[in-house]
Design an enzyme around this catalytic site. Structure first.
Site, PDB file in Angstrom:
ATOM      1  N   ASP A 468       0.866  -1.137  -0.096  1.00 43.84           N
ATOM      2  CA  ASP A 468       0.089   0.041   0.076  1.00 43.84           C
ATOM      3  C   ASP A 468       1.058   1.140   0.054  1.00 43.84           C
ATOM      4  O   ASP A 468       0.705   2.230  -0.503  1.00 43.84           O
ATOM      5  CB  ASP A 468      -1.038   0.094   1.032  1.00 43.84           C
ATOM      6  N   CYS A 469       2.147   1.134   0.484  1.00 44.90           N
ATOM      7  CA  CYS A 469       2.940   2.141   0.408  1.00 44.90           C
ATOM      8  C   CYS A 469       3.432   2.766  -0.861  1.00 44.90           C
ATOM      9  O   CYS A 469       3.446   3.694  -1.415  1.00 44.90           O
ATOM     10  CB  CYS A 469       4.065   2.099   1.420  1.00 44.90           C
TER      11      CYS A 469
END
Length: 751
Positions: A468-469
């Protein structure tokens, strides 16, 4: 490595010879005006200036003052009458907190078991601790001591436990507090009420053994021979979740070496203080599986108990030859070295980093480069605030928060405002600098996931791919670089590198985990030895990770490059959306694993579904999700969700509405094109009503949780203080974009 000769007491390394009287110790503090935060390409370290010359040459910044709870001298702004005016006030304040490299910093605290790991490591490696650090750690622990029973929990909102109480009691003693101090007498009483330190979980027993305050006989085995298992073995460590691999790797090395720090007068006293009976009378082997109910969230499975018994009764005494032991220790140590190399000694996080320091101290010696570099890196995890000094759950949230800020300003329609362009350009430069450009050397040997093109949660040096980063950073780059006036710092090829990495991370289920695809069966949880944490042995699918990848791939395909690997992207999105819908509960909600909780996951889920064209108007599942939120709106128009939702798995109201969670729901409803305009307006008014004159908001309840653990005992709550800026900016800006110009909004808010 049990050296029985008593060593000279090292307390002089940890505290001043002029400590205040016991009753005043908890009020002892440094001069907060002397603290400064240095940010070097995202590496954040706090420094205490001792001379007036240093203070004059390095003035305290607005960000320093804000983090320390000092007056920032920011001007009062005109009271906003519209959402966009509120957004502009918020950006005006938050822009003052941007650090020179272009990122934002903040506390990422919450867990209370991290400082003990660090301070014990400092003590046994004879690492000097500056007086100002010692003072502020003591002050923080006194501030977070339970006001009624005198103990400490696993996290700042948790109930007192043996793990929290024993370990933080030890920290205060190592840093100079007297056993006669009234606060420590109370803590000791609570610890004894819980049965004493023999009732601590595995991690507590490990660290107390390292310190010399508990016998290794009481610690269940963690054999380094596990790392010699062939890769095809279902329980081989490479299949474990990365945090478990990197914790149990140095733990197994240290335990195999039998390291125990020589007794000092202080640790000899601790031996008598931590238990309910004289130390010499304790049968430690009989307490290997003793644990307080307050700590025993995840009881060891019978299979693990059988394995432990076999290791202790058969493997160790009969089959474990010295050559096998040496081979296992050598390979474990090589993997420790590779972790240090791949992260420039930053390491994955604040649990394995002190352990790696101790392992290098044992192997390389106290004066080695590795030990000195580790000692420097420990300060990357320390954070100074108004309550004192804590240990962050990572070395920061630099990339994560910077990416979200860019998205918030873009979604609010403010990115082309010349006033904010310098701020956003610096933020873009930071993301450009922090993208990981190469894979680990021989990544297969150390079982690392592909990382070329990825972004980490914190910094490029830390170097761990997170799904997700990477997704949120890539979205931010694409959104900003496609606006007029912003340079294309991140090339097309580098964006493709990010896509290539994301496409390696999908699980067969269609979902996405955090650091790497799931490698092992959930049956590995039967081997979970931690006791205070559940669901930690392997990666799991997470709604936040899966939804972030969907929105990133959709944006890349729609706005940047419609042809690159289009068939694979289309298939990946399709499978991921199917998983998101399968993960939705019958009441329309999603359970969040990295934030609190249903409000957090619901925002990401509805954003991702909107990115593929699913909204309230055309999808019953989206409409049901909106109904779930609307049914839980509070009387003041906002939403407030307790961290207990994470532990019970059931939506639990907070005692009052929360600004951040209200904004998550506003964003979710707007993404879903929910037609209930008046209900959303009421929420917007609540958020605006709590904005302060300088454009900021007060810090409310904790916002995050580290990993999915359905237990109040096992929750690792974490703070995300920048969320109270980022998500109001996004929510209020999105509302303004959807429902018209400032004049129309003025009429709404004059009702």
């Amino acid at each position: 490595m049990d050296m029985s000769v008593e060593k000279e007491d090292l307390r002089s390394l940890y505290n001043s010879s002029s400590l205040p009287p016991c009753g005043e110790l908890e009020h002892h503090r440094t001069d907060l005006s002397r603290w400064r935060l240095r940010d070097e390409r995202g590496r954040q370290t706090w420094h205490y200036l001792l001379s007036d010359e240093e203070i004059e040459s390095w003035p305290q910044s607005t960000a320093d003052k804000y983090f320390l709870g000092l007056p920032t001298a920011q001007p009062s702004l005109p009271k906003p009458s519209t959402p966009l005016a509120s957004v502009q006030n918020a950006i005006s304040f938050f822009s003052q907190l941007q650090l020179p490299p272009g990122n934002w910093a903040c506390e990422y605290g919450g867990p209370l078991f991290l400082l003990p790991i660090l301070v014990i490591t400092w003590y046994v490696t004879e690492t000097p601790v500056p007086e100002h650090v010692s003072i502020e750690i003591r002050r923080y622990l006194f501030a977070r001591q339970h006001p009624d029973d005198g103990g400490w929990g696993l996290h700042i909102e948790g109930e007192s436990s043996v793990f929290g109480t024993a370990m933080n009691y030890v920290v205060l003693r190592l840093l100079g507090a007297s056993a006669k101090h009234t606060r420590l007498v109370k803590a000791r009483g609570m610890l004894h009420k819980l049965g004493g330190a023999v009732n601590g979980p595995h991690w507590a027993k490990f660290w107390l053994s390292v310190l010399g305050c508990l016998e290794w006989d009481a610690v269940n085995p963690v054999p380094p021979e596990l790392w010699l298992l062939p890769d095809w073995v279902p329980v081989a460590p490479w299949r474990w979740w990365i945090h478990m691999r990197q914790v149990y790797l140095p733990m197994s090395y240290i335990a195999s070496k039998g390291f125990k720090y020589p007794l000092t007068p202080l640790t000899r006293q601790l031996r008598e203080e931590l238990y309910t009976q004289p130390y010499a009378s304790i049968n430690f082997a009989s307490h290997r599986n003793s644990i307080s109910p307050a700590d025993n969230y995840h009881p060891k499975h019978m299979l693990l108990n059988i394995i432990n018994s076999g290791i202790l009764k058969i493997w160790n005494p009969l089959l474990r030859t010295n050559s096998i032991r040496r081979k296992a220790e050598a390979w474990a140590f090589e993997l420790i070295e590779r972790e240090d190399e791949n992260t420039d000694f930053a390491n994955l996080g604040p649990v394995n980093s002190p352990m790696n320091l101790l392992a290098r101290y044992i192997h390389d010696g106290p004066d080695s480069y590795a030990v000195e570099r580790h000692r420097q890196r420990m300060h990357d995890f320390l954070w100074m605030k108004d309550e004192g000094m804590l240990m962050n759950g990572t070395n920061g949230v630099q990339t994560w928060d910077t990416a979200f800020l860019i998205q918030a300003v873009v979604e609010a329609g403010e990115a082309e405002n010349p006033r904010w362009r310098p701020m956003l350009l610096k933020a873009l430069e930071f993301l450009d600098d922090q993208q990981i450009r190469e894979d680990c050397r021989e990544q297969e040997v150390c079982y690392r996931q592909r990382r070329k093109g990825a972004w980490a949660f914190s910094t490029r040096e830390q170097g761990y791919t997170v799904s997700d980063c990477t997704s949120e950073a890539m979205k931010s780059v694409i959104l900003l670089q496609h606006l007029p006036g912003y340079p294309k710092l991140v090339s097309d090829q580098r964006l493709k590198d990010a896509i290539d990495t994301l496409l390696t991370m999908q699980n067969r289920s269609g979902g996405f985990a955090s650091y790497e695809p799931t490698r092992g069966s959930h049956y590995l949880e039967y081997l979970n030895a931690a006791e205070v944490f559940g669901r930690i042995m392997v990666e799991y699918d997470y709604p936040e990770c899966t939804t972030a990848v969907v929105t990133a791939l959709s944006l890349f395909n729609r706005k940047h490059d419609a042809e690159y690997r289009k068939d694979e992207i289309r298939e990946t999105i399709s499978k991921a959306v199917s998983w998101i819908l399968q993960d939705q509960r019958a009441d329309g909600s999603w359970y969040g694993s990295w934030g609190i909780c249903f409000t957090y996951a619901g925002m990401f889920a509805l954003e991702s579904l909107a990115s593929v064209g699913r909204t309230c108007g055309n999808d019953d599942r989206v409409a049901l999700a909106c109904k779930f939120f609307l049914d839980r709106q509070m009387d003041d128009g906002g939403w407030g969700e307790s961290y207990k939702s994470c532990s019970t798995g059931v939506y639990t109201d907070h005692e009052k509405s929360q600004v951040v969670q209200t904004c998550w729901v506003i964003i979710a409803l707007l993404e879903a094109q929910c037609p209930e305009r008046e209900r959303i307006e009421n929420a917007v008014k609540m958020v605006m009503s709590r904005q302060l004159d300088d454009g900021s908001w007060e810090q409310e309840a904790v916002e995050g949780v580290f990993n999915k653990s359905w237990s109040v005992v096992a929750l690792r709550m974490v703070s995300y203080p920048n969320y109270k800026f980022i998500f109001p900016i996004k929510a209020l800006g999105m509302f303004a974009k959807r429902f018209g110009d400032a004049k129309a909004q003025q009429a709404v808010f004059d009702r």
